[in-house]
Motif scaffolding. Structure first.
Motif, short mmCIF file in Angstrom:
data_model
loop_
_atom_site.label_atom_id
_atom_site.label_comp_id
_atom_site.label_asym_id
_atom_site.label_seq_id
_atom_site.Cartn_x
_atom_site.Cartn_y
_atom_site.Cartn_z
N LEU A 31 -6.51 3.61 -7.00
CA LEU A 31 -6.92 3.33 -8.38
C LEU A 31 -5.88 2.49 -9.13
O LEU A 31 -6.23 1.71 -10.01
CB LEU A 31 -7.18 4.64 -9.12
N ALA A 32 -4.61 2.66 -8.76
CA ALA A 32 -3.54 1.88 -9.38
C ALA A 32 -3.32 0.55 -8.66
O ALA A 32 -2.43 -0.22 -9.04
CB ALA A 32 -2.24 2.67 -9.40
N LYS A 33 -4.13 0.30 -7.65
CA LYS A 33 -4.04 -0.92 -6.83
C LYS A 33 -2.66 -1.09 -6.19
O LYS A 33 -2.12 -2.19 -6.09
CB LYS A 33 -4.40 -2.16 -7.65
N LYS A 34 -2.11 0.05 -5.74
CA LYS A 34 -0.81 0.03 -5.07
C LYS A 34 -0.91 0.51 -3.62
O LYS A 34 0.10 0.80 -3.00
CB LYS A 34 0.19 0.90 -5.83
N ASN A 35 -2.15 0.57 -3.12
CA ASN A 35 -2.34 1.06 -1.76
C ASN A 35 -1.91 0.07 -0.69
O ASN A 35 -1.84 0.42 0.49
CB ASN A 35 -3.81 1.45 -1.54
N ASP A 54 4.52 5.56 1.46
CA ASP A 54 3.43 6.18 0.70
C ASP A 54 2.32 6.56 1.67
O ASP A 54 2.35 6.17 2.85
CB ASP A 54 2.92 5.26 -0.43
N ILE A 55 1.35 7.33 1.19
CA ILE A 55 0.30 7.83 2.07
C ILE A 55 -0.59 6.71 2.59
O ILE A 55 -1.09 6.77 3.73
CB ILE A 55 -0.55 8.89 1.33
N ALA A 56 -0.81 5.69 1.79
CA ALA A 56 -1.61 4.56 2.26
C ALA A 56 -0.95 3.89 3.46
O ALA A 56 -1.62 3.55 4.45
CB ALA A 56 -1.81 3.54 1.13
N GLU A 57 0.36 3.73 3.38
CA GLU A 57 1.09 3.15 4.52
C GLU A 57 1.04 4.08 5.72
O GLU A 57 0.88 3.63 6.87
CB GLU A 57 2.54 2.87 4.13
#
Length: 482
Positions: A348-352, A277-280
């Motif tokens: 916002l979904a707390k999946k970062n 994902d983009i956070a990773e």
């Protein structure tokens, strides 16, 4: 001076011999040699800009000493702002003066007022964005009382100008790198060998991967109106590996060179194209910059605490500033905004922070789900890279519009296609090696080390051979312009 130049090939062993075999008994002389070598390294490009580094060094060294003896909060803030304004003032003038002037003129033209103002023919000092942030970390941490200010001007000068990472990072924190100049360094043979191996891999990334991908990325982007969607997609792919091979290659050479002199630098890239994902991706791409913005901008703004509005605001601020740091062009700002849009739903979904472990850890292949997530993340990154590489917003828009036309399903065709196919095969092999070594600091850190010495050095010889045969003209590192 370029890492991939004959000049550096002569410079490095000379400094190494002097450092370990001539003045190895004196820590102060070793630090002084590093300062002299660093100024020579930087001045090789343009000696006139050495005065900027020297002045920033004196300002921040003096501010640090003043902060040590100042307890009044208001005066401490004044001292901190002196450091910030001096450093960002230099950065703003050399990097952004013409950008703001041009947009100021455009804004008034839009309002019906024609302003006459001449832009300046300003040369951007190489690496100013990097060493500015590095020295700022010192004064900010001293102000926060996280670091004791140094009285050793030579050690501090060596920290600011340390030649392996002076012009393109990693952007080291004063809390990590500066203390390494205080203590005697002993030569570690295994650490030096590991450093040489990392330098080798960095040169491979730069010369074999990045420079060859650059040839076709430049060809396609510079003539994008003449190509099909599939060719434009290939151009974006080549640019993705140009910038990765170029920048992570520089970091590998910088980190490896530092090890030769007994220093440890932070990992700057951690196999970002395997992110799910983009956070990773942003935890693995240009780590020294993203963590700098996190600690000195994002968290002071409130980070991910507070309400939805605060989270949205802080996310866009951090990515827009990151984009603007890269260059004085609206394309970089749009690139930052696009990455913020990618990142925000995860936050916002707390999946970062869902993907903290290495992908497919302990496995040979990823699961179908992991592979799909990697492909989606890479595709989103590829779209964003178009804005990063394009000449302007209009160019990026037309490029993407043509890329996502029906011709994306056609066979790519352009001059030099045969060589491009060879480069694609090499990139695929490169990815396999990176995948194999994805749990390490760099891909070949532990690969082949337990093989027979003859076989191991045969592989190293093949890598060296490829570096030699693919080495054309000396190409500057892409991040020199930032």
């Amino acid at each position: 001076m370029l890492f991939n130049s004959i000049d550096f090939a002569i410079f490095l062993p000379v400094v190494f011999i002097l450092y370990w075999f001539v003045i190895n008994k004196s820590l102060r002389f070793q630090n002084l040699l590093i300062v002299a070598a660093s100024y020579l390294f930087y001045g090789w490009w343009d000696y006139r800009f050495l005065s900027l580094i020297f002045f920033s060094t004196l300002v921040d060294y003096s501010v640090g000493l003043k902060l040590k003896n100042e307890s009044k909060v208001s005066r401490r803030k004044v001292l901190l702002w002196i450091s910030i304004l001096v450093n960002l003032g230099f950065l703003g003038f050399f990097k952004y003066y013409n950008f703001f002037l041009d947009n100021f003129i455009t804004a008034f033209k839009f309002l019906g007022t024609d302003i006459k103002a001449n832009s300046l023919n300003i040369i951007l000092p190489v690496g100013i964005s990097f060493y500015t942030f590095q020295t700022l970390s010192y004064t900010i941490d001293v102000y926060r009382k996280k670091l004791e200010p140094t009285k050793d001007l030579i050690a501090f000068s060596a920290f600011v100008s340390f030649f392996p990472q002076l012009v393109a990072g990693p952007i080291e924190r004063a809390t990590h790198l500066l203390p390494q100049f205080y203590y005697k360094r002993d030569f570690d043979y295994s650490n030096a060998v590991d450093g040489m191996r990392q330098i080798l891999w960095g040169l491979f990334k730069k010369i074999v991967i990045a420079d060859n991908c650059a040839e076709f990325a430049n060809l396609i982007f510079n003539n994008s109106e003449a190509y099909s969607g599939s060719t434009l997609l290939l151009g974006a792919f080549f640019f993705a590996f140009q910038i990765y091979g170029d920048f992570s290659g520089y970091s590998d050479i910088a980190i490896g060179t530092s090890r030769l002199f007994g220093f440890s630098l932070m990992q700057n890239f951690n196999f970002p194209y395997f992110s799910r994902d983009i956070a990773e991706f942003w935890r693995r791409w240009h780590i020294s910059l993203s963590t700098w913005f996190r600690d000195y901008l994002y968290i002071p703004l409130g980070g991910s605490r507070g309400g939805i509005w605060s989270k949205v605001r802080n996310t866009f601020v951090i990515f827009i500033v990151s984009g603007f740091w890269h260059g004085a062009n609206w394309t970089f700002i749009v690139w930052g905004v696009l990455n913020a849009i990618y990142f925000l739903p995860l936050l916002l979904a707390k999946k970062n922070r869902s993907n903290l472990e290495v992908v497919a850890k302990g496995k040979i292949l990823p699961s179908i789900r992991e592979f799909t997530l990697m492909m989606v993340t890479f595709s989103l990154t590829l779209i964003a890279w178009v804005f990063f590489r394009a000449n302007d917003i209009s160019h990026a828009y037309s490029y993407l519009l043509s890329m996502f036309s029906v011709t994306i399903f056609s066979v790519p065709m352009f001059l030099g296609m045969k060589k491009a196919l060879l480069v694609l095969v090499i990139v695929m092999c490169f990815l396999l090696i990176e995948w194999k070594g994805r749990s390490c600091q760099y891909a070949i850190e532990k690969l082949w080390v337990d093989w027979h010495v003859l076989l191991r050095y045969t592989i190293y010889s093949i890598i060296i051979f490829m570096i030699v045969i693919f080495n054309g003209s000396e190409q500057e590192f892409i991040y020199f312009q930032f």
